[in-house]
Motif scaffolding. Structure first.
Motif, PDB file in Angstrom:
ATOM      1  N   TYR A  23       0.824  -1.210   0.000  1.00  0.00           N
ATOM      2  CA  TYR A  23       0.000   0.000   0.000  1.00  0.00           C
ATOM      3  C   TYR A  23       0.855   1.255   0.000  1.00  0.00           C
ATOM      4  N   LYS A  25       0.421   5.559   0.703  1.00  0.00           N
ATOM      5  CA  LYS A  25      -0.429   6.690   1.082  1.00  0.00           C
ATOM      6  C   LYS A  25      -0.223   7.810   0.058  1.00  0.00           C
ATOM      7  N   GLU A  96      -7.295  10.638   4.948  1.00  0.00           N
ATOM      8  CA  GLU A  96      -6.218  10.275   4.025  1.00  0.00           C
ATOM      9  C   GLU A  96      -6.701   9.274   2.986  1.00  0.00           C
ATOM     10  N   TRP A  98      -5.305   5.942   0.459  1.00  0.00           N
ATOM     11  CA  TRP A  98      -4.276   4.938   0.184  1.00  0.00           C
ATOM     12  C   TRP A  98      -4.636   4.193  -1.103  1.00  0.00           C
ATOM     13  N   ARG A 110     -10.069   7.204   3.725  1.00  0.00           N
ATOM     14  CA  ARG A 110     -10.301   7.079   5.171  1.00  0.00           C
ATOM     15  C   ARG A 110     -10.859   8.387   5.716  1.00  0.00           C
ATOM     16  N   LEU A 146      -2.922   1.377   8.801  1.00  0.00           N
ATOM     17  CA  LEU A 146      -3.896   0.861   7.832  1.00  0.00           C
ATOM     18  C   LEU A 146      -3.923  -0.655   7.944  1.00  0.00           C
TER      19      LEU A 146
END
Lengths: 147, 181
Positions: A23, A25, A96, A98, A110, A146
């Protein structure tokens, strides 16, 4: 001996690093504001309607699986469980975004939600696909990690 | 500053001085915990979530401190054969918590503000936290030993029991207020 320990430590760090490679961000400039708005509108509409005791009519903003699952009965059940544990929905804000490195068609947005009885904010996680449709929706305790 | 000073500063600092320094440290740790979202649910559990108001982070530290102070003080009253001062146990048990600032300080770095579960960032911060907890426990042990004048089995067993009871009490209190007013 010292260099062996250093090498071992470096190898361990690199192997641990591979766990997080799945992942990434997104920075503020990379975030798709349109997707964020879709996520915020969906979550706000659902939670606001549910707070009034009504159900949210999902149109074309979500994929079929979500539409089929998010029936009037399920919407009320989910909100009832939230209300019992955390109180009524108050507000939400964007936190945020991702993406999966090997599948950037899905974005994980999120949001942080405030609920009446809770000291702590909750995570409202909305997954949006490349057609800008809601493909996932969760409400869980917020974590900076996360999961 | 030698090793003994880092592990046992209570030879030179105790009483009101330790309480004042400790209290300033508690406010600073709480503030950095708040801006980095580092939760201390007792000594055994650290959490990463920017999800609460400052007062909640402050409460976590105050409850953790008062809880260990009460059990150490009671152990001292029951087991110590000499007179000792409440202010020494109160101040030194607070000062002993200063190493807990390390993990929140590291979380000020951009890498550690938001990260993936099971990532190197997570393992690194847990590793650092573990070391800071060990340091804190060593300091608490020395604080208790000096403040209450205990030795040998009495010291070790009463410290271990106090730590366990304090941890359970802190968890119970924090869990009961987490999602309630």
């Amino acid at each position: 001996m010292k260099s062996s320990i250093l090498l071992l430590g470096l190898s361990l760090l690199l192997s641990l690093n591979s766990f997080s490679q799945g992942y990434k961000k997104l920075s503020d400039s990379e975030v798709d504001k349109n997707k964020v708005k879709i996520a915020q509108d969906f979550a706000t509409n659902y939670l606001t309607q549910a707070k009034k005791g009504e159900s949210y009519k999902i149109q074309d903003e979500a994929i079929d699986i979500i539409k089929n699952y998010f029936t009037e009965q399920n919407q009320k059940l989910v909100y009832h469980q939230l209300k019992v544990q955390f109180g009524d929905f108050q507000s939400l804000e964007y936190a945020e975004t991702w993406i999966q490195r090997n599948n950037d068609t899905m974005q994980i947005i999120r949001l942080k939600g405030e609920f009446e009885k809770s000291y702590k904010k909750l995570e409202i996680k909305v997954v949006i696909d490349n057609f800008n449709k809601i493909a996932g929706f969760w409400i869980i305790p917020w974590s900076d990690m996360l999961k | 500053m030698d090793n003994s000073y880092l592990m046992n500063p209570f030879i030179r600092i105790a009483g009101y001085k330790s309480l004042l320094i400790g209290f300033a440290g508690l406010l600073l740790i709480s503030f950095i915990s708040y801006i980095t979202g580092t939760h201390f649910n007792g000594l055994l559990f650290v959490g990463f979530a920017k999800d609460s108001k400052f007062v909640y982070y402050l409460l976590e530290h105050i409850i953790g401190w008062i809880s260990i102070f009460i059990f150490l003080y009671l152990s001292g009253i029951i087991l110590s054969k000499t007179q000792f001062r409440l202010i020494d146990v109160l101040g030194t048990s607070l000062l002993a918590r200063l190493p807990l600032i390390i993990a929140p300080l590291i979380r000020l770095l951009p890498y550690f503000q938001s990260f993936v579960f099971q990532s190197w960032e997570m393992y690194f911060i847990y590793g650092v936290y573990l070391l800071s907890v060990i340091w804190t426990i060593v300091l608490l042990f020395n604080a208790f030993k000096i403040s209450c004048n205990l030795k040998n089995e009495r010291l070790i067993i009463s410290f271990a029991v106090s730590m366990i009871l304090s941890e359970i009490t802190t968890q119970l209190i924090l869990n009961s207020i987490t999602f309630k007013f």
